[in-house]
Design a protein around this motif. Sequence first.
Motif, PDB file in Angstrom:
ATOM      1  N   PRO A   1       0.806  -1.220   0.000  1.00 27.41           N
ATOM      2  CA  PRO A   1       0.000   0.000   0.000  1.00 27.41           C
ATOM      3  C   PRO A   1       0.846   1.281   0.000  1.00 27.41           C
ATOM      4  CG  PRO A   1      -0.915  -1.592   1.534  1.00 27.41           C
ATOM      5  CD  PRO A   1       0.386  -2.149   1.059  1.00 27.41           C
ATOM      6  N   PHE A   2       1.988   1.246   0.712  1.00 26.94           N
ATOM      7  CA  PHE A   2       2.836   2.439   0.737  1.00 26.94           C
ATOM      8  C   PHE A   2       3.346   2.746  -0.670  1.00 26.94           C
ATOM      9  CE2 PHE A   2       6.298   5.263   1.456  1.00 26.94           C
ATOM     10  CZ  PHE A   2       6.053   5.893   2.669  1.00 26.94           C
ATOM     11  N   GLU A   3       3.762   1.699  -1.371  1.00 26.34           N
ATOM     12  CA  GLU A   3       4.254   1.893  -2.737  1.00 26.34           C
ATOM     13  C   GLU A   3       3.153   2.456  -3.626  1.00 26.34           C
ATOM     14  OE1 GLU A   3       5.088  -1.490  -5.657  1.00 26.34           O
ATOM     15  OE2 GLU A   3       7.101  -0.955  -4.962  1.00 26.34           O
ATOM     16  N   GLU A   4       1.937   1.940  -3.490  1.00 28.93           N
ATOM     17  CA  GLU A   4       0.825   2.440  -4.302  1.00 28.93           C
ATOM     18  C   GLU A   4       0.517   3.901  -3.982  1.00 28.93           C
ATOM     19  OE1 GLU A   4      -0.811   1.230  -6.789  1.00 28.93           O
ATOM     20  OE2 GLU A   4       0.215  -0.703  -6.800  1.00 28.93           O
ATOM     21  N   ALA A   5       0.518   4.240  -2.700  1.00 27.02           N
ATOM     22  CA  ALA A   5       0.255   5.628  -2.309  1.00 27.02           C
ATOM     23  C   ALA A   5       1.364   6.543  -2.822  1.00 27.02           C
ATOM     24  CB  ALA A   5       0.138   5.733  -0.787  1.00 27.02           C
ATOM     25  N   PHE A   6       2.609   6.055  -2.772  1.00 27.74           N
ATOM     26  CA  PHE A   6       3.735   6.842  -3.273  1.00 27.74           C
ATOM     27  C   PHE A   6       3.576   7.084  -4.772  1.00 27.74           C
ATOM     28  CE2 PHE A   6       8.148   7.601  -4.540  1.00 27.74           C
ATOM     29  CZ  PHE A   6       8.573   8.459  -3.546  1.00 27.74           C
ATOM     30  N   PHE A   7       3.182   6.043  -5.509  1.00 24.04           N
ATOM     31  CA  PHE A   7       2.951   6.198  -6.943  1.00 24.04           C
ATOM     32  C   PHE A   7       1.811   7.183  -7.211  1.00 24.04           C
ATOM     33  CE2 PHE A   7       4.562   1.613  -7.917  1.00 24.04           C
ATOM     34  CZ  PHE A   7       5.865   2.062  -7.794  1.00 24.04           C
ATOM     35  N   ALA A   8       0.774   7.104  -6.388  1.00 21.85           N
ATOM     36  CA  ALA A   8      -0.415   7.930  -6.621  1.00 21.85           C
ATOM     37  C   ALA A   8      -0.130   9.420  -6.465  1.00 21.85           C
ATOM     38  CB  ALA A   8      -1.531   7.516  -5.652  1.00 21.85           C
ATOM     39  N   HIS A   9       0.766   9.764  -5.568  1.00 18.29           N
ATOM     40  CA  HIS A   9       0.957  11.177  -5.230  1.00 18.29           C
ATOM     41  C   HIS A   9       2.272  11.779  -5.725  1.00 18.29           C
ATOM     42  CE1 HIS A   9      -2.593  11.541  -2.651  1.00 18.29           C
ATOM     43  NE2 HIS A   9      -2.321  10.316  -2.220  1.00 18.29           N
ATOM     44  N   THR A  10       3.189  10.950  -6.198  1.00 19.92           N
ATOM     45  CA  THR A  10       4.493  11.462  -6.596  1.00 19.92           C
ATOM     46  C   THR A  10       4.538  11.686  -8.094  1.00 19.92           C
ATOM     47  OG1 THR A  10       5.571  10.301  -4.765  1.00 19.92           O
ATOM     48  CG2 THR A  10       6.976  11.017  -6.570  1.00 19.92           C
ATOM     49  N   SER A  11       5.027  12.825  -8.493  1.00 21.20           N
ATOM     50  CA  SER A  11       5.150  13.155  -9.902  1.00 21.20           C
ATOM     51  C   SER A  11       6.099  12.187 -10.603  1.00 21.20           C
ATOM     52  CB  SER A  11       5.676  14.584 -10.053  1.00 21.20           C
ATOM     53  OG  SER A  11       6.009  14.857 -11.403  1.00 21.20           O
ATOM     54  N   THR A  12       5.770  11.839 -11.857  1.00 21.61           N
ATOM     55  CA  THR A  12       6.692  11.043 -12.652  1.00 21.61           C
ATOM     56  C   THR A  12       7.787  11.922 -13.253  1.00 21.61           C
ATOM     57  OG1 THR A  12       5.191  11.290 -14.537  1.00 21.61           O
ATOM     58  CG2 THR A  12       4.993   9.269 -13.224  1.00 21.61           C
ATOM     59  N   SER A  13       7.708  13.221 -12.986  1.00 19.25           N
ATOM     60  CA  SER A  13       8.756  14.150 -13.426  1.00 19.25           C
ATOM     61  C   SER A  13       9.276  14.940 -12.230  1.00 19.25           C
ATOM     62  CB  SER A  13       8.210  15.108 -14.492  1.00 19.25           C
ATOM     63  OG  SER A  13       7.700  14.413 -15.588  1.00 19.25           O
ATOM     64  N   PRO A  14       9.872  14.262 -11.251  1.00 23.23           N
ATOM     65  CA  PRO A  14      10.346  14.984 -10.064  1.00 23.23           C
ATOM     66  C   PRO A  14      11.502  15.918 -10.407  1.00 23.23           C
ATOM     67  CG  PRO A  14      11.176  12.749 -10.058  1.00 23.23           C
ATOM     68  CD  PRO A  14      10.224  12.837 -11.203  1.00 23.23           C
TER      69      PRO A  14
END
Length: 922
Positions: free
Chosen positions: A605-618
């Motif tokens: 779940p942490f990985e999914e939440a990180f994917f959901a909220h983190t830009s793919t262009s950091p």
Amino acid sequence: MNTGAPKQQAESLTAVLSVSATRTDKWRHLNAIARTWANLSDKATQGSNLRADAAKLLDTIMQLEHCWAYPGPRLLGAISDALEANDASTSARLVQKVSGALLSGDFRRDEFVWDVSAEGEGRTLDVLPPDVMEGGIGKPYFEVLVVTPSPASTWMRSRDEMARMRRPDDQFHYSVVHVGSFEDAALAMMVNDDLQAVVIIDGFQYATRHDVPGLHAYLERHIKVDPDSVVPGEMATTLARGIHTYRPELDIYLLSDRAPESLAGSDEAAPIRRLFHHVEEPMELHLSILDGVKDRFDTPYFDNLKKYALRPIGTFHALPIARGKSVFPSNWIRDMGQFYGTNILFAESSATTGGLDSLLEPTGNIKKMQDLTARAFGAKRAYLGTNGTSTSNKIVVQAICKPGDIVIVDRNCHKSHHYGMVLSGAQPYYVEAFPLTEFSMYGAVPLRTIKQALLDCMAEGQLDRVKVIDLTNCTFDGHMYNPRRVMEECLAIKPDLVFLWDEAWFGFARFNPFHRRRTAMGAAAALTERFRSKEYRDEYAAWAKEHPKLDPGDKSLLDARLLPDPDKVRIRVYQTNSTHKSMSAFRQGSMMLVWDEDFHQVEGPFEEAFFAHTSTSPNLQLIASLDLARRQMELEGYAMTMRMTDLAVRLRRAINTHPLISKYFRVASPEEMIPAEFRSSGIKDYGPPNANWSDTLKAWDEDEFALDPTRLTLVCGAAGFDGTQFKGILAERFDIQINKTSRNSILVQTNINNTHSDAALLIKALADLSREIDSRLAQEGAGGQNVFKARVKSLMTDVPDLPNFSRFHDAFRDNAKSRSNEGHMRPAFFMAYDESNCEFIRLASDEIDKRLKDGPEMVSANFVIPYPPGFPIMVPGQVIQADTIAYMRKLDVKEIHGYHAAQGLKLIKPSALAGLKAGSDR
């Protein structure tokens, strides 16, 4: 003649917060005396007095100088000799050299500040320490503490021998400090913030031979050791544990006559980086010292980004700004390249190859960076946030909560937590912090209140649904929880609770032992060790006999000290910090730190939440700045955080004791900011004459709440200014930037970037304004003075009561009769998306008063957050009561998120609520 010199009696260490800062002050005072003495035309009577003052002050300084490599025995001996010879000119020159070098830090860079000769007059290098002669100056400098049983007469030779091992290609440069006892080692480790490594040679004695007033009390602040209880042969490992506890960033090396191969595998050696069999491998020791510092100095992502920027690369990806090819040739934005320079553009890319790694799925240098970050901050895992802690909070909330979970949460926490619960479907159970009505702000949530919420959920059979306790530590205004006690007592009620500590403003706290005791990760480590010990098992067994079963109706539990079962308890702690708020990172740089013994349940779940909220262009520069912030804090965080704390205490004292400024301005004390019931120590303010620092630290260990001294609530209402107005005056007239305000105060936040010049700028501004107020009141006469008094009364006395959270409407509760107060906020939030479900009523409307009296109930359709104070006074689904309306009507702030005066309050229509089933999507 008044030289500005201090009284010459030795100052007890119990009165000192930062010995390093006090030491520099003493050298500056000695410099003032020596200059005055040297400039006298008649050196008879006055000169004799000044020489005596200088000699006494030098004696005081010399009590602690053995803790530092600079100025060292050569310069100190030369100064003593010059004073003894009544040589004012030489004394003044040498003291000025040392004072200036300590103030500027030139001893780290300039070889000639180590020289006893006069600059430009027959300078001879053979009088310099060998380590300076080896060409080390110019490289990053640090000091190494050597604890040895060898007689002091051999230390200079030992220092020279270590210096001869230095090589031109060494990455760093260091000087050595020798001490001969446990107490001297502990003292040097505490006061010398240039130390990066400690070499312990077995066989040293315990007691110091120096006469330092208050030494034992000073040491016992953090290292409590009974010399009679130390097992023979374990003095060295006992010292190593004490050093590691106080300054965990330091590398520790042990040279022992005992067989190192057997000692290396024992628990005693856990804090030690490497063991050697006495001094059989001196070059290996030298290389190990450098390697240990390099381990902290390495910035894997930043280093790779620098290499990437130097490569000749053709970019065929979506980032025209990369390499600057769309900027530097441009006719119209060439100034962008001139302003930002080439590096920031050459270090831009949207690629995750070529050594840059991926933030979303790190396998290379970002993965290594995360591991280094976890080590530095005392966590088991670390994740990097590039959208600020607002997003980090949402990631953690969404990772550890699922729909229907109950979260006991401070109603005054940052709005990101509330939105995180809307997204996750978790049900908030709002608990209230204690009010500070005088300042129009809240403090923190009492432990008693949190325990009551847990026991109410237990009574209603809902305890299994309580997943998380979510609190802000420290608060914006500086209220620090006692996380150890909060977690320990709450785990006694539910042993698998997850704790989310929002330490957005508190990331720096890991790096000094004063603040560390109040951090989430510090508490997680301490509790893990405590619950695993035999002593705790015995303590729990005795407690459990008296408390075989917790009765949720037993009110005595609210005030009793509760202990968790060591066989059931799980340490599950998450901490978010805004690295950019208190460390050297770019804006929006954040970290998520994890100490979760059951993280395997959360990793997916942490990985999914990180994917959901983190830009793919950091932002690559932001990631690199997080890497550098970690490096800086590991290598100089102790020095910087101690210095900023000392500066804050000095600033507090300067304002509150100034005869003019204190008429109109003051910094609120712990006594004012923390009610007595949460301050059992009775501490009133920080620093002498209010309290010595040993008592202050005891209060931080035992009191329910403590006030972070680096956050100063500067009350401006007595000057006739509200917080927003005063913030504007400071910015427009004095170029002083302030962030947070309240109705009658501003928050002065000291950081690692603040200097004494910054403090002087603020003091000067306050003094100028105070003089202006004095002058204006004198000119305006009785009428003007009455107007001024009325303004002050409106700001300081006629303050609105702070509203508490009422309850969720029955439509958003599973059981309207339950005494637990959780509610479904998500459906209420999304109901407002359909305008047909909503109505607006203006704040001044008579209809509001009628509905408060006769109904139907008014239910908020959204969040309403006034700035200041910045907490939601309404949340979706909340029943609005009279205290909230009264508060809003008295508010005079311009910024209220979620409220538009022209429309009025946004409410859910009673007809939309009728027949609504709790927890449904409508």
